[in-house]
Design an enzyme around this catalytic site. Structure first.
Site, PDB file in Angstrom:
ATOM      1  N   ASP A 136      59.624  41.058  59.533  1.00  0.00           N
ATOM      2  CA  ASP A 136      58.380  42.018  59.550  1.00  0.00           C
ATOM      3  C   ASP A 136      57.721  42.318  58.730  1.00  0.00           C
ATOM      4  O   ASP A 136      58.397  43.365  57.687  1.00  0.00           O
ATOM      5  CB  ASP A 136      59.203  43.081  60.244  1.00  0.00           C
ATOM      6  N   HIS A 137      56.572  41.829  58.692  1.00  0.00           N
ATOM      7  CA  HIS A 137      55.603  42.224  57.360  1.00  0.00           C
ATOM      8  C   HIS A 137      54.936  43.155  57.339  1.00  0.00           C
ATOM      9  O   HIS A 137      54.186  43.794  56.373  1.00  0.00           O
ATOM     10  CB  HIS A 137      54.630  41.002  57.377  1.00  0.00           C
ATOM     11  N   ARG A 138      54.841  44.012  58.344  1.00  0.00           N
ATOM     12  CA  ARG A 138      54.585  45.542  57.819  1.00  0.00           C
ATOM     13  C   ARG A 138      55.615  46.446  57.230  1.00  0.00           C
ATOM     14  O   ARG A 138      55.582  47.488  56.600  1.00  0.00           O
ATOM     15  CB  ARG A 138      54.852  46.721  59.720  1.00  0.00           C
TER      16      ARG A 138
END
Length: 402
Positions: free
Chosen positions: A371-373
């Site tokens: 998850d790049h968040r």
């Protein structure tokens, strides 16, 4: 008359699909006898009869998805029942005119499920907006925060031509496969994950030569250990060093929740679709215990014998697709987790070692979606490097376990 309702058969369950009735109207049942199969996003569960009696009505059609608390069928009790074990409703003979409207409402007025993140839902609630009325710009139908704010600013409701249009069935004869049960639930879970989490996939190769040699030594000594057991132990060490991948994002409260437990989901292919049984508290298990638990969960998953407890609370998921022949993939994260790692086929390749010698090594590709968040590429590379180092030098892994 006794109501049999859909109840939560797994952690966080909100709805289920009626997969199959195990009884018909007029059948006599005993207490705890399975009467209906319900399909969730992880399993097919049997709901038992809360009392002994006769089936008088099946209220929800097979294939329909309903929310927790929906009445599925009615049983006329044939003997006195303890009040604490059942929920009673008005006798049909007293108010027959009220039952049919209730059933009709259940079948025809169930609200559609809008695809949106928890944060978007919170904004809509705060603004007093019904998400069903908000038109989605995204082709997937996912309603975003921008859609909600645009709707508030416009002060209008969606025009009829903005609503989904039913697809006409093809005129020519076609073969069909029912899209329901576990297959349908997998589709919902994957759509939720892909349109909620910004996925990034990182690829790496791992030298499996020393680990495979160690496995052969253990097997010859009468102590076989599966590759999956080694993978899980190495993952736990890497997750302890990089806890952001053993986490969940709480958008509503703007927090990243770092899990203190290590419950490893092991994706397992079955005849009905992909199931993810969970090795609970994997960090507390020995290599032999991990070997036995993974084998047991895999067997029961393929036989359809998993319990609800076997599918709860995973914090990180792994998928070993190498035995199927895969060389690479971009796996979808098991929402709401932060990452998923997939192991691919191990093949002998010509390599150059540290002494510039040409050697034959057993090499495996892995792919990790995250998850790049929550994390960045550099952190993912560091994580997989840590994992690869433990697998490539298994004596180092064993030292971590002392």
């Amino acid at each position: 008359m006794i109501e049999v309702k859909l109840h939560d058969v797994g952690e966080g369950m909100t709805e289920g699909e009626i997969a199959n009735y195990l009884v018909q109207v007029g059948d006599r049942v005993t207490i705890d006898q399975p009467v209906v199969e319900v399909s969730t996003d992880k399993m097919v569960a049997e709901l038992p009869a809360p009392v002994s009696g006769v089936i008088t009505d099946l209220l929800v059609p097979v294939g329909q998805t309903v929310g927790v608390g929906t009445v599925l069928l009615l049983i006329e009790a044939t003997e006195a029942q303890p009040a604490v074990t059942v929920e009673r409703t008005v006798e049909r003979s007293e108010q027959p005119q009220q039952l049919q409207p209730t059933v009709t409402a259940l079948l025809t007025e169930r609200p559609k499920r809008v695809l949106a993140t928890p944060y978007t839902r919170k904004i809509a609630r705060d603004l007093g907006i019904d998400l069903e009325l908000v038109p989605a710009v995204d082709p997937s139908g996912r309603v975003t925060e921008e859609d909600v704010r645009r709707f508030v600013e416009s002060g209008t409701t969606p025009e009829p031509d903005q609503r989904p249009v039913a697809v006409e069935a093809p005129s020519a004869p076609v073969d069909t496969i029912p899209f329901r049960g576990i297959r349908k639930q997998i589709a919902k879970k994957m759509t939720q994950s892909l349109f909620t989490i910004p996925h990034v996939t990182h690829f790496e190769e791992v030298d499996m030569t020393r680990l495979l040699a160690l496995r052969e030594e253990l097997k010859a000594a009468g102590k076989p250990i599966s590759v999956n057991a080694f993978f899980i132990k190495a993952l736990i060490v890497a997750l302890q060093d990089f806890p952001v991948f053993n986490a969940k994002l709480d958008e509503a409260n703007e927090q990243i929740l770092l899990e203190r437990q290590y419950h490893i989901g092991v994706a397992t292919e079955t005849a009905d679709g992909l199931i993810v049984p969970v090795v609970q508290d994997a960090d507390r298990l020995t290599m032999q215990q991990l070997h036995q638990q993974v084998a047991d969960l895999s067997t029961r998953a393929k036989n359809g014998d998993l319990r609800a407890a076997d599918l709860k609370a995973s914090t990180f998921t792994m998928s070993n697709v190498g035995p199927l022949g895969s060389t690479g993939a971009t796996p979808i994260i098991n929402y709401p987790e932060t990452a998923l790692i997939a192991f691919h086929k191990t093949k002998k390749r010509v390599c150059v070692d540290d002494q510039d010698q040409i050697v034959i090594r057993s090499m495996m590709n892995l792919s990790m979606s995250f998850d790049h968040r929550v994390a960045d590429g550099a952190t993912a590379v560091a994580f997989t490097n840590r994992f690869a180092g433990l697998i490539e030098h298994p004596t180092t892994l064993l030292m971590e376990l002392i």
